[in-house]
Write a protein that holds these residues in place. Structure first.
Motif, mmCIF file in Angstrom:
data_model
loop_
_atom_site.group_PDB
_atom_site.id
_atom_site.type_symbol
_atom_site.label_atom_id
_atom_site.label_comp_id
_atom_site.label_asym_id
_atom_site.label_seq_id
_atom_site.Cartn_x
_atom_site.Cartn_y
_atom_site.Cartn_z
ATOM 1 N N GLY A 51 4.879 1.157 -4.834
ATOM 2 C CA GLY A 51 4.671 0.608 -3.654
ATOM 3 C C GLY A 51 2.982 1.136 -3.203
ATOM 4 N N LEU A 52 3.062 2.344 -3.326
ATOM 5 C CA LEU A 52 1.527 2.864 -3.137
ATOM 6 C C LEU A 52 0.461 2.054 -4.084
ATOM 7 C CD1 LEU A 52 1.994 6.451 -2.831
ATOM 8 C CD2 LEU A 52 1.513 5.118 -1.006
ATOM 9 N N VAL A 54 0.743 -0.862 -5.110
ATOM 10 C CA VAL A 54 0.301 -2.293 -4.653
ATOM 11 C C VAL A 54 -0.452 -2.282 -3.232
ATOM 12 C CG1 VAL A 54 1.586 -4.240 -3.543
ATOM 13 C CG2 VAL A 54 2.672 -3.271 -5.643
ATOM 14 N N LYS A 55 -0.166 -1.371 -2.618
ATOM 15 C CA LYS A 55 -0.832 -1.384 -1.218
ATOM 16 C C LYS A 55 -2.455 -0.959 -1.372
ATOM 17 C CE LYS A 55 1.858 -2.608 1.732
ATOM 18 N NZ LYS A 55 1.861 -3.899 2.189
ATOM 19 N N HIS A 56 -2.572 -0.142 -2.654
ATOM 20 C CA HIS A 56 -3.945 0.382 -2.755
ATOM 21 C C HIS A 56 -4.655 -0.895 -3.336
ATOM 22 C CE1 HIS A 56 -7.139 2.652 -3.977
ATOM 23 N NE2 HIS A 56 -7.407 2.591 -5.223
ATOM 24 N N GLU A 58 -3.806 -3.781 -2.830
ATOM 25 C CA GLU A 58 -4.339 -5.033 -1.694
ATOM 26 C C GLU A 58 -5.577 -4.355 -0.872
ATOM 27 O OE1 GLU A 58 -0.541 -5.065 0.472
ATOM 28 O OE2 GLU A 58 0.074 -6.336 -0.937
ATOM 29 N N PHE A 59 -5.646 -3.138 -0.679
ATOM 30 C CA PHE A 59 -6.820 -2.689 -0.024
ATOM 31 C C PHE A 59 -8.366 -2.829 -0.703
ATOM 32 C CE2 PHE A 59 -9.715 1.118 0.356
ATOM 33 C CZ PHE A 59 -10.160 0.912 1.665
ATOM 34 N N ARG A 60 -7.996 -2.451 -1.968
ATOM 35 C CA ARG A 60 -9.184 -2.804 -2.968
ATOM 36 C C ARG A 60 -9.828 -4.151 -2.868
ATOM 37 N NH1 ARG A 60 -12.565 1.031 -5.022
ATOM 38 N NH2 ARG A 60 -12.435 -0.206 -6.925
#
Length: 62
Positions: A51-52, A54-56, A58-60
């Motif tokens: 999960g982390l 995937v979120k990272h 998406e942020f990048r």
């Protein structure tokens, strides 16, 4: 290489299964301990890291 959610979760599950099978096959600790303590903690940590990640990602890309 593109990963969809089912493929990514399948790879995560395969890594967990291989890890647990290695511990069981290597006779590192009792089977009950491995299945009741180690396998669930591997799954929880894997899902949190997934999960982390995937979120990272998406942020990048934003």
């Amino acid at each position: 290489m593109e990963f969809s959610l089912p493929v990514s979760l399948g790879v995560l599950l395969a890594v967990i299964v291989v890890g647990v099978a290695g511990l069981v096959g290597g006779d590192m600790m009792p089977l009950r301990t491995t299945l009741m303590m180690v396998a669930p903690s591997m799954a929880v940590f894997g899902l949190l890291a997934f999960g982390l990640g995937v979120k990272h990602g998406e942020f990048r890309t934003a």
